[in-house]
Scaffold this motif. Structure first.
Motif, PDB file in Angstrom:
ATOM      1  N   THR A   4     -16.348  -7.608  56.455  1.00 50.86           N
ATOM      2  CA  THR A   4     -16.402  -9.017  56.085  1.00 50.86           C
ATOM      3  C   THR A   4     -17.679  -9.608  56.646  1.00 50.86           C
ATOM      4  OG1 THR A   4     -13.996  -9.204  56.122  1.00 50.86           O
ATOM      5  CG2 THR A   4     -15.253 -11.252  56.301  1.00 50.86           C
ATOM      6  N   ARG A   6     -19.477 -13.111  57.449  1.00 54.38           N
ATOM      7  CA  ARG A   6     -19.236 -14.552  57.610  1.00 54.38           C
ATOM      8  C   ARG A   6     -20.578 -15.258  57.759  1.00 54.38           C
ATOM      9  NH1 ARG A   6     -14.328 -14.211  61.774  1.00 54.38           N
ATOM     10  NH2 ARG A   6     -12.737 -13.629  60.263  1.00 54.38           N
ATOM     11  N   TYR A   7     -20.766 -16.261  56.944  1.00 54.64           N
ATOM     12  CA  TYR A   7     -22.002 -17.046  56.948  1.00 54.64           C
ATOM     13  C   TYR A   7     -21.760 -18.369  57.669  1.00 54.64           C
ATOM     14  CZ  TYR A   7     -23.197 -13.811  53.184  1.00 54.64           C
ATOM     15  OH  TYR A   7     -23.444 -12.677  52.436  1.00 54.64           O
ATOM     16  N   TRP A   8     -22.713 -18.787  58.492  1.00 50.99           N
ATOM     17  CA  TRP A   8     -22.600 -20.028  59.247  1.00 50.99           C
ATOM     18  C   TRP A   8     -23.782 -20.945  58.954  1.00 50.99           C
ATOM     19  CZ3 TRP A   8     -18.106 -20.916  61.547  1.00 50.99           C
ATOM     20  CH2 TRP A   8     -17.289 -19.828  61.850  1.00 50.99           C
ATOM     21  N   ARG A  12     -24.849 -20.224  55.240  1.00 47.21           N
ATOM     22  CA  ARG A  12     -23.678 -20.486  54.388  1.00 47.21           C
ATOM     23  C   ARG A  12     -24.085 -21.340  53.195  1.00 47.21           C
ATOM     24  NH1 ARG A  12     -18.050 -22.947  56.597  1.00 47.21           N
ATOM     25  NH2 ARG A  12     -18.040 -20.889  57.546  1.00 47.21           N
ATOM     26  N   ALA A  18     -18.561 -19.003  52.181  1.00 44.17           N
ATOM     27  CA  ALA A  18     -18.335 -18.931  53.628  1.00 44.17           C
ATOM     28  C   ALA A  18     -18.258 -17.488  54.120  1.00 44.17           C
ATOM     29  CB  ALA A  18     -17.058 -19.672  54.004  1.00 44.17           C
ATOM     30  N   ASP A  19     -17.727 -16.610  53.275  1.00 42.17           N
ATOM     31  CA  ASP A  19     -17.620 -15.198  53.644  1.00 42.17           C
ATOM     32  C   ASP A  19     -17.450 -14.367  52.389  1.00 42.17           C
ATOM     33  OD1 ASP A  19     -14.667 -14.893  53.078  1.00 42.17           O
ATOM     34  OD2 ASP A  19     -14.534 -16.322  54.723  1.00 42.17           O
ATOM     35  N   GLU A  20     -17.646 -13.063  52.548  1.00 46.41           N
ATOM     36  CA  GLU A  20     -17.455 -12.139  51.433  1.00 46.41           C
ATOM     37  C   GLU A  20     -17.280 -10.729  51.969  1.00 46.41           C
ATOM     38  OE1 GLU A  20     -20.819 -12.067  48.736  1.00 46.41           O
ATOM     39  OE2 GLU A  20     -22.195 -12.425  50.376  1.00 46.41           O
ATOM     40  N   GLN A  21     -16.714  -9.879  51.136  1.00 51.40           N
ATOM     41  CA  GLN A  21     -16.496  -8.474  51.476  1.00 51.40           C
ATOM     42  C   GLN A  21     -17.676  -7.651  50.969  1.00 51.40           C
ATOM     43  OE1 GLN A  21     -13.551  -7.463  53.195  1.00 51.40           O
ATOM     44  NE2 GLN A  21     -13.518  -9.676  53.401  1.00 51.40           N
ATOM     45  N   VAL A  75     -16.342  -7.295  61.278  1.00 47.35           N
ATOM     46  CA  VAL A  75     -16.758  -8.621  60.839  1.00 47.35           C
ATOM     47  C   VAL A  75     -18.199  -8.807  61.296  1.00 47.35           C
ATOM     48  CG1 VAL A  75     -16.382 -11.106  61.033  1.00 47.35           C
ATOM     49  CG2 VAL A  75     -14.427  -9.544  60.960  1.00 47.35           C
ATOM     50  N   GLU A  77     -21.166 -11.445  61.528  1.00 44.94           N
ATOM     51  CA  GLU A  77     -21.412 -12.885  61.491  1.00 44.94           C
ATOM     52  C   GLU A  77     -22.904 -13.142  61.523  1.00 44.94           C
ATOM     53  OE1 GLU A  77     -18.473 -15.438  63.350  1.00 44.94           O
ATOM     54  OE2 GLU A  77     -17.827 -13.649  64.455  1.00 44.94           O
TER      55      GLU A  77
END
Length: 85
Positions: A4, A6-8, A12, A18-21, A75, A77
């Motif tokens: 996963t 995760r974008y911040w 983002r 916000a997130d993707e696989q 994950v 990030e």
């Protein structure tokens, strides 16, 4: 490996999600894949270049992305610099 992402903050906004696989065995593979997925964004690649990266809460730091192996369920990030107060 399915991980996963995760974008911040600014990354983002540039990604539009916000997130993707992502399927990737190394961090280098993952970075290549997400650059490809978001190639239509004017800012994505520029913001990605200045992001701090954590893999399952461990900072990558200056390690070579090709040397950072990913495990199924990790994950990743992406944290661009930001100011707060």
């Amino acid at each position: 490996m399915t991980v996963t992402v995760r974008y911040w903050a600014a990354i983002r906004a540039a990604a539009g999600v916000a997130d993707e696989q992502v399927e990737a065995a190394t961090l280098a593979d993952l970075l290549t894949e997400i650059r490809s997925r978001h190639a239509d964004s004017d800012r994505f690649s520029d913001v990605l270049d200045i992001c701090s990266i954590l893999v399952s809460e461990v900072p990558v730091g200056a390690r070579e992305p090709a040397d950072v192996t990913l495990a199924d369920g990790d994950v990743v990030e992406l944290l661009p610099p930001f100011a707060g107060g």
